[in-house]
Design a protein around this motif. Sequence first.
Motif, PDB file in Angstrom:
ATOM      1  N   LYS A   1     -10.771  34.333  41.447  1.00 57.52           N
ATOM      2  CA  LYS A   1     -11.584  33.176  41.845  1.00 57.52           C
ATOM      3  C   LYS A   1     -11.418  32.825  43.332  1.00 57.52           C
ATOM      4  O   LYS A   1     -12.002  31.855  43.792  1.00 57.52           O
ATOM      5  CB  LYS A   1     -11.208  31.958  40.986  1.00 57.52           C
ATOM      6  CG  LYS A   1     -11.467  32.172  39.503  1.00 57.52           C
ATOM      7  CD  LYS A   1     -12.954  32.418  39.242  1.00 57.52           C
ATOM      8  CE  LYS A   1     -13.250  32.824  37.804  1.00 57.52           C
ATOM      9  NZ  LYS A   1     -13.043  31.768  36.848  1.00 57.52           N
ATOM     10  N   TYR A   2     -10.633  33.614  44.040  1.00 58.81           N
ATOM     11  CA  TYR A   2     -10.381  33.313  45.462  1.00 58.81           C
ATOM     12  C   TYR A   2     -11.681  33.365  46.279  1.00 58.81           C
ATOM     13  O   TYR A   2     -11.972  32.458  47.062  1.00 58.81           O
ATOM     14  CB  TYR A   2      -9.351  34.292  46.013  1.00 58.81           C
ATOM     15  CG  TYR A   2      -9.049  34.116  47.481  1.00 58.81           C
ATOM     16  CD1 TYR A   2      -8.242  33.070  47.924  1.00 58.81           C
ATOM     17  CD2 TYR A   2      -9.584  34.989  48.439  1.00 58.81           C
ATOM     18  CE1 TYR A   2      -7.969  32.906  49.270  1.00 58.81           C
ATOM     19  CE2 TYR A   2      -9.313  34.831  49.782  1.00 58.81           C
ATOM     20  CZ  TYR A   2      -8.501  33.792  50.194  1.00 58.81           C
ATOM     21  OH  TYR A   2      -8.234  33.628  51.536  1.00 58.81           O
ATOM     22  N   ALA A   3     -12.467  34.434  46.086  1.00 61.74           N
ATOM     23  CA  ALA A   3     -13.711  34.594  46.861  1.00 61.74           C
ATOM     24  C   ALA A   3     -14.694  33.462  46.543  1.00 61.74           C
ATOM     25  O   ALA A   3     -15.383  32.959  47.441  1.00 61.74           O
ATOM     26  CB  ALA A   3     -14.343  35.942  46.556  1.00 61.74           C
TER      27      ALA A   3
ATOM     28  N   LEU B   1     -12.358  23.894  40.277  1.00 60.17           N
ATOM     29  CA  LEU B   1     -11.455  25.049  40.190  1.00 60.17           C
ATOM     30  C   LEU B   1     -10.043  24.662  39.753  1.00 60.17           C
ATOM     31  O   LEU B   1      -9.228  25.531  39.443  1.00 60.17           O
ATOM     32  CB  LEU B   1     -11.414  25.782  41.538  1.00 60.17           C
ATOM     33  CG  LEU B   1     -12.713  26.519  41.876  1.00 60.17           C
ATOM     34  CD1 LEU B   1     -12.726  26.989  43.329  1.00 60.17           C
ATOM     35  CD2 LEU B   1     -12.931  27.714  40.946  1.00 60.17           C
ATOM     36  N   LYS B   2      -9.758  23.377  39.712  1.00 59.40           N
ATOM     37  CA  LYS B   2      -8.459  22.953  39.145  1.00 59.40           C
ATOM     38  C   LYS B   2      -8.473  23.078  37.622  1.00 59.40           C
ATOM     39  O   LYS B   2      -7.430  23.140  36.985  1.00 59.40           O
ATOM     40  CB  LYS B   2      -8.136  21.501  39.541  1.00 59.40           C
ATOM     41  CG  LYS B   2      -7.536  21.376  40.936  1.00 59.40           C
ATOM     42  CD  LYS B   2      -6.801  20.080  41.188  1.00 59.40           C
ATOM     43  CE  LYS B   2      -7.668  18.864  41.114  1.00 59.40           C
ATOM     44  NZ  LYS B   2      -6.986  17.632  41.573  1.00 59.40           N
ATOM     45  N   GLY B   3      -9.669  23.140  37.057  1.00 62.43           N
ATOM     46  CA  GLY B   3      -9.819  23.243  35.596  1.00 62.43           C
ATOM     47  C   GLY B   3      -9.969  24.678  35.132  1.00 62.43           C
ATOM     48  O   GLY B   3      -9.587  25.619  35.841  1.00 62.43           O
ATOM     49  N   PRO B   4     -10.602  24.873  33.957  1.00 61.83           N
ATOM     50  CA  PRO B   4     -10.771  26.228  33.392  1.00 61.83           C
ATOM     51  C   PRO B   4     -11.534  27.175  34.322  1.00 61.83           C
ATOM     52  O   PRO B   4     -11.303  28.382  34.289  1.00 61.83           O
ATOM     53  CB  PRO B   4     -11.573  25.966  32.111  1.00 61.83           C
ATOM     54  CG  PRO B   4     -11.293  24.538  31.767  1.00 61.83           C
ATOM     55  CD  PRO B   4     -11.090  23.815  33.061  1.00 61.83           C
ATOM     56  N   ALA B   5     -12.443  26.644  35.159  1.00 61.00           N
ATOM     57  CA  ALA B   5     -13.213  27.507  36.064  1.00 61.00           C
ATOM     58  C   ALA B   5     -12.324  28.211  37.084  1.00 61.00           C
ATOM     59  O   ALA B   5     -12.725  29.214  37.683  1.00 61.00           O
ATOM     60  CB  ALA B   5     -14.277  26.683  36.787  1.00 61.00           C
ATOM     61  N   GLY B   6     -11.113  27.694  37.278  1.00 64.84           N
ATOM     62  CA  GLY B   6     -10.216  28.291  38.272  1.00 64.84           C
ATOM     63  C   GLY B   6      -9.215  29.267  37.686  1.00 64.84           C
ATOM     64  O   GLY B   6      -8.304  29.715  38.389  1.00 64.84           O
ATOM     65  N   LEU B   7      -9.366  29.597  36.399  1.00 61.26           N
ATOM     66  CA  LEU B   7      -8.431  30.532  35.755  1.00 61.26           C
ATOM     67  C   LEU B   7      -8.975  31.953  35.814  1.00 61.26           C
ATOM     68  O   LEU B   7     -10.193  32.165  35.727  1.00 61.26           O
ATOM     69  CB  LEU B   7      -8.205  30.134  34.292  1.00 61.26           C
ATOM     70  CG  LEU B   7      -7.715  28.691  34.038  1.00 61.26           C
ATOM     71  CD1 LEU B   7      -7.578  28.462  32.534  1.00 61.26           C
ATOM     72  CD2 LEU B   7      -6.396  28.418  34.754  1.00 61.26           C
ATOM     73  N   ASP B   8      -8.067  32.939  35.944  1.00 63.65           N
ATOM     74  CA  ASP B   8      -8.519  34.333  35.850  1.00 63.65           C
ATOM     75  C   ASP B   8      -8.471  34.775  34.379  1.00 63.65           C
ATOM     76  O   ASP B   8      -8.223  33.958  33.479  1.00 63.65           O
ATOM     77  CB  ASP B   8      -7.691  35.247  36.762  1.00 63.65           C
ATOM     78  CG  ASP B   8      -6.227  35.298  36.357  1.00 63.65           C
ATOM     79  OD1 ASP B   8      -5.876  34.803  35.267  1.00 63.65           O
ATOM     80  OD2 ASP B   8      -5.421  35.844  37.135  1.00 63.65           O
ATOM     81  N   LYS B   9      -8.693  36.074  34.135  1.00 65.33           N
ATOM     82  CA  LYS B   9      -8.756  36.558  32.748  1.00 65.33           C
ATOM     83  C   LYS B   9      -7.433  36.366  32.008  1.00 65.33           C
ATOM     84  O   LYS B   9      -7.403  36.272  30.778  1.00 65.33           O
ATOM     85  CB  LYS B   9      -9.141  38.043  32.734  1.00 65.33           C
ATOM     86  CG  LYS B   9     -10.594  38.270  33.073  1.00 65.33           C
ATOM     87  CD  LYS B   9     -10.927  39.750  33.039  1.00 65.33           C
ATOM     88  CE  LYS B   9     -12.400  39.983  33.390  1.00 65.33           C
ATOM     89  NZ  LYS B   9     -12.716  41.403  33.503  1.00 65.33           N
TER      90      LYS B   9
ATOM     91  N   GLY C   1      -5.554  33.772  32.396  1.00 67.73           N
ATOM     92  CA  GLY C   1      -5.285  32.338  32.274  1.00 67.73           C
ATOM     93  C   GLY C   1      -4.437  31.779  33.400  1.00 67.73           C
ATOM     94  O   GLY C   1      -3.907  30.670  33.311  1.00 67.73           O
ATOM     95  N   VAL C   2      -4.330  32.544  34.525  1.00 65.64           N
ATOM     96  CA  VAL C   2      -3.534  32.080  35.672  1.00 65.64           C
ATOM     97  C   VAL C   2      -4.437  31.296  36.620  1.00 65.64           C
ATOM     98  O   VAL C   2      -5.531  31.758  36.969  1.00 65.64           O
ATOM     99  CB  VAL C   2      -2.894  33.278  36.407  1.00 65.64           C
ATOM    100  CG1 VAL C   2      -2.121  32.797  37.631  1.00 65.64           C
ATOM    101  CG2 VAL C   2      -1.990  34.059  35.473  1.00 65.64           C
TER     102      VAL C   2
END
Length: 420
Positions: A210-212, A288-296, A298-299
């Motif tokens: 989610k960095y990009a 992005l602090k929520g679920p939208a900011g997690l990778d596959k 869950g990090v």
Amino acid sequence: MGPSFSTDSSQVSTKLTIWESSLPMLVNHSAEPLPSPDGFFTTYNKEATHFRLHLQLPSARLLRHAFLLAEANNVRDNRGQILSTFGTVLKMDSTKKVVKKLSGEGHCSAEWLTSIGNEYSQIVTFVLTCEESTEKLEPMCRGVMERFRLANQPVPSILYVDRGCCRAQGPTAVETLFWSWVDSGTVVRLDIFHWIHRFDAAVRTESHSKYAVFKSALAGAVLAYNRADLELLIKAVRAKDPTALNAVTDEDVVRLFISREQLKRHVRRVTQGAQVMFRLTDLAIEELKGPAGLDKSGVSLFKTPAAIDEMWAAQQRHLECIQDPPDINMYRVARTTTINKVHVPYYKCLRGNNSLEGFHKALPNMIPESTPHRLSTASTPAAGSCSERLLMSPLMSCSGWNTCLARVQENRASFLLRTL
Ligand SMILES: [Zn+2]
């Protein structure tokens, strides 16, 4: 091609020594040995006599020393070239990479190279210092302001920096350094991409999926595309096949048929204002602090919610100082190009420190691996004082860079005139 001579007798002597020492070895192997001068070249002439029997080129180090001795004669011209460079949109940046290439007497006596560039990516001035402090930079800043004044140049409109722009109370470091210009209307601005880059300190890793997205959201919060430029570019792209592209929406034309490079070159961007920027940045961070900011796995993208909140709070101080000043055009038309027979301007952005950072990346490659510490011997009067020798390599590089860019500007100007 023969050597060039100056009117200074000591410099003529040094140059003749270089030339004569090289001559028997490279050209006339049957000549009688030349009279041996003192010092460094005495040793060299003995080697040259030996080389007549075994044809060899001189070492790279020897050639480099000879070249730098010859260049020492051009220091005044190189210095004059930089001193006659001015600008209206200036950028200041520092680097350690250049000084690491310097050796000889100056080794370890300087840590930083700080330079000021203009809107044409030329170098207006530079200084080598042992630390990046207000005290050490003050002589350079005072000097460049005095130079503009003596040359009757208007004070610059903007000065971009990557630090020292805002402070809770009192004048900032940059305002203190450039007090005369700031008093006369120069505005100090933080480089936008430094502002965006600072958020990295609260990010877990740049390789997070989610960095990009986060970086893109920040850039979109700060800058918006000029609608007229974007519509012209879309029209140019559609002209390739009007019938087929007629059913495609503008959004899809941008997404599918326009590259990032085309957007960068043909569509200007404007800052959106502090309020819009605050709202959009805050929205992106909260999302992005929520679920939208997690990778596959869950990090989370952010190290902790507190870390990004703290960084965001600190960054809000600069919301005003990354805005474009009103009434200043941040782009110039470098040339006009055609896409599918539609004329489209090719813009050059004046905003930010990017061009100066590019120069700082290129500069170490222009400096030889080893600077001429042997130039300190008394037999090389053309080499000048210790400080002059230390500055010679960056001085030659900056002057050469400016000359190159001036030629590019001339070529562009003549091209524009021809097309009118
Ligand atoms: Zn600031």
